[in-house]
Design a protein around this motif. Structure first.
Motif, PDB file in Angstrom:
ATOM      1  N   ALA A 154      40.525  37.762  34.907  1.00 51.82           N
ATOM      2  CA  ALA A 154      40.329  38.624  35.839  1.00 51.82           C
ATOM      3  C   ALA A 154      40.830  39.983  35.803  1.00 51.82           C
ATOM      4  CB  ALA A 154      40.506  38.115  37.322  1.00 51.82           C
ATOM      5  N   LEU A 155      40.588  41.129  36.253  1.00 50.56           N
ATOM      6  CA  LEU A 155      41.219  42.343  36.256  1.00 50.56           C
ATOM      7  C   LEU A 155      41.736  42.982  37.834  1.00 50.56           C
ATOM      8  CD1 LEU A 155      39.167  44.241  33.469  1.00 50.56           C
ATOM      9  CD2 LEU A 155      41.162  43.129  33.282  1.00 50.56           C
ATOM     10  N   PHE A 156      42.933  43.221  37.693  1.00 50.48           N
ATOM     11  CA  PHE A 156      43.265  43.805  39.107  1.00 50.48           C
ATOM     12  C   PHE A 156      43.689  45.195  38.873  1.00 50.48           C
ATOM     13  CE2 PHE A 156      47.348  43.826  41.958  1.00 50.48           C
ATOM     14  CZ  PHE A 156      46.331  44.381  43.143  1.00 50.48           C
ATOM     15  N   VAL A 162      41.248  46.867  43.911  1.00 54.03           N
ATOM     16  CA  VAL A 162      40.091  45.990  43.407  1.00 54.03           C
ATOM     17  C   VAL A 162      40.530  44.710  42.748  1.00 54.03           C
ATOM     18  CG1 VAL A 162      37.957  46.367  42.236  1.00 54.03           C
ATOM     19  CG2 VAL A 162      38.853  48.244  43.817  1.00 54.03           C
ATOM     20  N   LEU A 163      39.706  43.767  42.860  1.00 54.95           N
ATOM     21  CA  LEU A 163      39.824  42.600  41.927  1.00 54.95           C
ATOM     22  C   LEU A 163      38.429  42.389  41.182  1.00 54.95           C
ATOM     23  CD1 LEU A 163      41.410  40.092  40.534  1.00 54.95           C
ATOM     24  CD2 LEU A 163      40.292  39.005  42.878  1.00 54.95           C
ATOM     25  N   VAL A 164      38.550  42.571  39.951  1.00 56.49           N
ATOM     26  CA  VAL A 164      37.147  42.085  39.174  1.00 56.49           C
ATOM     27  C   VAL A 164      37.479  40.552  38.644  1.00 56.49           C
ATOM     28  CG1 VAL A 164      35.908  42.576  37.075  1.00 56.49           C
ATOM     29  CG2 VAL A 164      37.164  44.627  38.201  1.00 56.49           C
ATOM     30  N   ALA A 165      36.577  39.842  39.061  1.00 56.62           N
ATOM     31  CA  ALA A 165      36.865  38.402  39.162  1.00 56.62           C
ATOM     32  C   ALA A 165      36.505  37.699  37.905  1.00 56.62           C
ATOM     33  CB  ALA A 165      36.343  37.741  40.382  1.00 56.62           C
ATOM     34  N   GLY A 166      35.592  38.280  36.986  1.00 54.30           N
ATOM     35  CA  GLY A 166      34.942  37.573  35.941  1.00 54.30           C
ATOM     36  C   GLY A 166      33.842  36.740  36.602  1.00 54.30           C
ATOM     37  N   ASP A 167      33.594  35.453  36.072  1.00 58.12           N
ATOM     38  CA  ASP A 167      32.629  34.554  36.670  1.00 58.12           C
ATOM     39  C   ASP A 167      33.132  33.532  37.595  1.00 58.12           C
ATOM     40  OD1 ASP A 167      30.448  35.794  35.266  1.00 58.12           O
ATOM     41  OD2 ASP A 167      30.075  34.154  34.070  1.00 58.12           O
ATOM     42  N   MET A 168      33.892  34.061  38.571  1.00 60.68           N
ATOM     43  CA  MET A 168      34.406  33.362  39.578  1.00 60.68           C
ATOM     44  C   MET A 168      34.334  34.230  41.017  1.00 60.68           C
ATOM     45  SD  MET A 168      38.149  31.854  37.876  1.00 60.68           S
ATOM     46  CE  MET A 168      38.600  30.841  39.122  1.00 60.68           C
ATOM     47  N   THR A 201      45.449  37.851  47.137  1.00 63.46           N
ATOM     48  CA  THR A 201      44.781  38.322  48.035  1.00 63.46           C
ATOM     49  C   THR A 201      45.438  39.428  49.066  1.00 63.46           C
ATOM     50  OG1 THR A 201      45.519  36.545  49.297  1.00 63.46           O
ATOM     51  CG2 THR A 201      43.440  36.283  48.084  1.00 63.46           C
ATOM     52  N   GLY A 202      46.435  39.511  49.245  1.00 60.37           N
ATOM     53  CA  GLY A 202      47.078  40.418  50.235  1.00 60.37           C
ATOM     54  C   GLY A 202      47.110  42.069  49.442  1.00 60.37           C
ATOM     55  N   LYS A 203      46.676  42.079  48.314  1.00 59.01           N
ATOM     56  CA  LYS A 203      46.594  43.293  47.611  1.00 59.01           C
ATOM     57  C   LYS A 203      45.536  43.871  47.273  1.00 59.01           C
ATOM     58  CE  LYS A 203      50.912  42.030  45.158  1.00 59.01           C
ATOM     59  NZ  LYS A 203      51.586  41.814  43.829  1.00 59.01           N
ATOM     60  N   VAL A 204      44.360  42.767  47.847  1.00 57.59           N
ATOM     61  CA  VAL A 204      43.031  43.270  47.393  1.00 57.59           C
ATOM     62  C   VAL A 204      42.164  43.835  48.638  1.00 57.59           C
ATOM     63  CG1 VAL A 204      40.825  42.417  46.426  1.00 57.59           C
ATOM     64  CG2 VAL A 204      43.049  41.912  45.301  1.00 57.59           C
ATOM     65  N   SER A 216      34.536  42.115  50.436  1.00 57.55           N
ATOM     66  CA  SER A 216      35.477  42.854  51.125  1.00 57.55           C
ATOM     67  C   SER A 216      36.736  41.773  50.936  1.00 57.55           C
ATOM     68  CB  SER A 216      35.331  42.893  52.586  1.00 57.55           C
ATOM     69  OG  SER A 216      35.259  41.328  53.344  1.00 57.55           O
ATOM     70  N   ALA A 217      37.966  42.035  51.641  1.00 60.85           N
ATOM     71  CA  ALA A 217      39.142  41.141  51.647  1.00 60.85           C
ATOM     72  C   ALA A 217      38.774  39.987  52.163  1.00 60.85           C
ATOM     73  CB  ALA A 217      40.271  42.165  52.144  1.00 60.85           C
ATOM     74  N   ASP A 218      38.203  39.797  53.541  1.00 62.56           N
ATOM     75  CA  ASP A 218      37.875  38.828  54.238  1.00 62.56           C
ATOM     76  C   ASP A 218      37.009  37.706  53.324  1.00 62.56           C
ATOM     77  OD1 ASP A 218      39.432  39.478  55.969  1.00 62.56           O
ATOM     78  OD2 ASP A 218      37.734  40.113  57.273  1.00 62.56           O
ATOM     79  N   GLU A 219      35.996  38.377  52.882  1.00 58.58           N
ATOM     80  CA  GLU A 219      35.152  37.737  51.971  1.00 58.58           C
ATOM     81  C   GLU A 219      35.635  37.069  50.708  1.00 58.58           C
ATOM     82  OE1 GLU A 219      30.710  39.771  52.641  1.00 58.58           O
ATOM     83  OE2 GLU A 219      32.357  40.966  51.646  1.00 58.58           O
ATOM     84  N   LEU A 220      36.745  37.679  50.116  1.00 61.38           N
ATOM     85  CA  LEU A 220      37.571  37.151  49.021  1.00 61.38           C
ATOM     86  C   LEU A 220      38.199  35.899  49.418  1.00 61.38           C
ATOM     87  CD1 LEU A 220      39.175  37.332  46.377  1.00 61.38           C
ATOM     88  CD2 LEU A 220      40.702  39.057  47.202  1.00 61.38           C
ATOM     89  N   ARG A 221      38.728  35.708  50.388  1.00 56.82           N
ATOM     90  CA  ARG A 221      39.405  34.774  50.939  1.00 56.82           C
ATOM     91  C   ARG A 221      38.441  33.530  51.305  1.00 56.82           C
ATOM     92  NH1 ARG A 221      42.366  38.957  53.616  1.00 56.82           N
ATOM     93  NH2 ARG A 221      44.527  39.045  52.983  1.00 56.82           N
ATOM     94  N   ALA A 222      37.331  33.836  51.867  1.00 50.82           N
ATOM     95  CA  ALA A 222      36.494  33.059  51.915  1.00 50.82           C
ATOM     96  C   ALA A 222      35.727  32.303  50.794  1.00 50.82           C
ATOM     97  CB  ALA A 222      35.257  33.549  53.019  1.00 50.82           C
ATOM     98  N   ARG A 223      35.458  33.466  49.834  1.00 49.88           N
ATOM     99  CA  ARG A 223      35.012  32.615  48.463  1.00 49.88           C
ATOM    100  C   ARG A 223      36.012  31.852  47.912  1.00 49.88           C
ATOM    101  NH1 ARG A 223      31.727  37.698  46.220  1.00 49.88           N
ATOM    102  NH2 ARG A 223      30.550  38.390  48.071  1.00 49.88           N
ATOM    103  N   ILE A 224      37.262  32.294  47.824  1.00 48.21           N
ATOM    104  CA  ILE A 224      38.248  31.360  47.422  1.00 48.21           C
ATOM    105  C   ILE A 224      38.354  29.872  47.814  1.00 48.21           C
ATOM    106  CG2 ILE A 224      40.804  30.960  47.050  1.00 48.21           C
ATOM    107  CD1 ILE A 224      41.013  33.884  46.696  1.00 48.21           C
ATOM    108  N   GLU A 225      38.102  29.703  49.220  1.00 49.89           N
ATOM    109  CA  GLU A 225      38.000  28.487  49.740  1.00 49.89           C
ATOM    110  C   GLU A 225      36.753  27.798  49.653  1.00 49.89           C
ATOM    111  OE1 GLU A 225      40.548  27.042  51.419  1.00 49.89           O
ATOM    112  OE2 GLU A 225      41.911  28.568  50.794  1.00 49.89           O
TER     113      GLU A 225
END
Length: 278
Positions: A154-156, A162-168, A201-204, A216-225
């Motif tokens: 990934a790229l931060f 911004v977090l570029v997550a690759g195929d995750m 997550t706290g930086k994205v 968004s930041a909230d969606e990032l957390r939800a997708r991780i879970e």
């Protein structure tokens, strides 16, 4: 068509598979990440950048899957970076005299005639221990992830949050584990990868997955879970219940159910054979 997702960060999405190319603007040009699938899409991207008065000064491939190591001459003859392992996989692939035929076999039939392969997989390895992309733009941290594919990263972009997550962390594509070999544990590897992303997550504010919608930041957390729950269900040996699978999958993405079933089967086969995949 380029879409702005943050200050100095733009995306360009392919029609098939919803691949997200990412453009990071710098003082002398742009960093281009995973640029696209077809010749028309990549030439469109190059044209859009020219209209913005921007040239590509560097590229990056998040991992060695076919749809992330493509390039087009109109994007320029510039270093196309990847992790050392990603570059090694591509070098080994291209060393086969029949590599282009093998690459063509992986292409979806809908775009097989439209995907240029001459520059396929020409990845420059980042030196060992490198933690950021060597260019003049904003600092782009390389976060290598032991998940999905060899050398996946990934790229931060800290300055842009911004977090570029690759195929995750996709909203359309379920977690796809790395290949099985005699020694690896792709379940645990994926969980480690998710933890490394969660640590940011706290930086994205914005997450850009390799496929699907920017979040968004909230969606990032939800997708991780969501992805963690999916992977843990795989570990239990059953096809996970997930909105991205089966009848609730986004139209055109129903094939993700096949990924789930195949992964359960492969993990089960290795368990029955004492840890050695067929």
């Amino acid at each position: 068509m380029l879409s702005r997702v943050a200050d100095g960060v733009l995306t360009h999405q392919s029609e098939l598979l919803e691949n997200n190319a990412v453009v990071v603007q710098g003082p002398s040009g742009v960093l281009l990440v995973d640029p696209g699938l077809t010749e028309s899409e990549m030439t469109c991207l190059a044209r859009d950048l020219r209209e913005l008065g921007q040239s590509v000064v560097a590229g990056f491939a998040t991992h060695p899957d076919w749809d992330h190591v493509l390039w087009h001459p109109e994007l320029g003859d510039v270093p196309r970076y990847g992790t050392a392992r990603c570059a090694a996989v591509m070098q080994a692939f291209r060393s086969d005299p029949d590599w282009k035929a093998h690459a063509a076999e992986a292409l979806p039939p809908e775009i097989a005639e439209e995907t240029p392969l001459d520059l396929f997989g020409l990845i420059t390895a980042l030196p060992a221990g490198t933690t950021e992309i060597p260019w003049e733009g904003p600092r782009v941290q390389v976060v290598e992830l032991p998940a999905h594919a060899p050398g996946h990263a990934a790229l931060f972009i800290e300055e842009r949050r911004v977090l570029v997550a690759g195929d995750m962390l996709s909203d359309v594509l379920v977690p796809n584990l790395d290949v099985l070999n005699d020694t690896n544990d792709p379940i645990e590897e994926y969980l480690v990868g998710l933890q490394r992303l969660e640590d940011l997550t706290g930086k994205v504010d914005v997450v850009v997955p390799g496929h699907g919608s920017v979040g968004s930041a909230d969606e990032l957390r939800a997708r991780i879970e969501l992805d963690r729950a999916y992977v843990l269900a795989l570990r239990e040996g059953h096809v996970p219940s997930d909105l991205r699978v089966g009848e609730t999958a986004k139209p055109g993405w129903e094939w993700t159910s096949d990924i789930s079933a195949e992964q359960v089967q492969r993990l089960s086969e290795r368990s029955r054979h004492g840890g050695n995949p067929d």
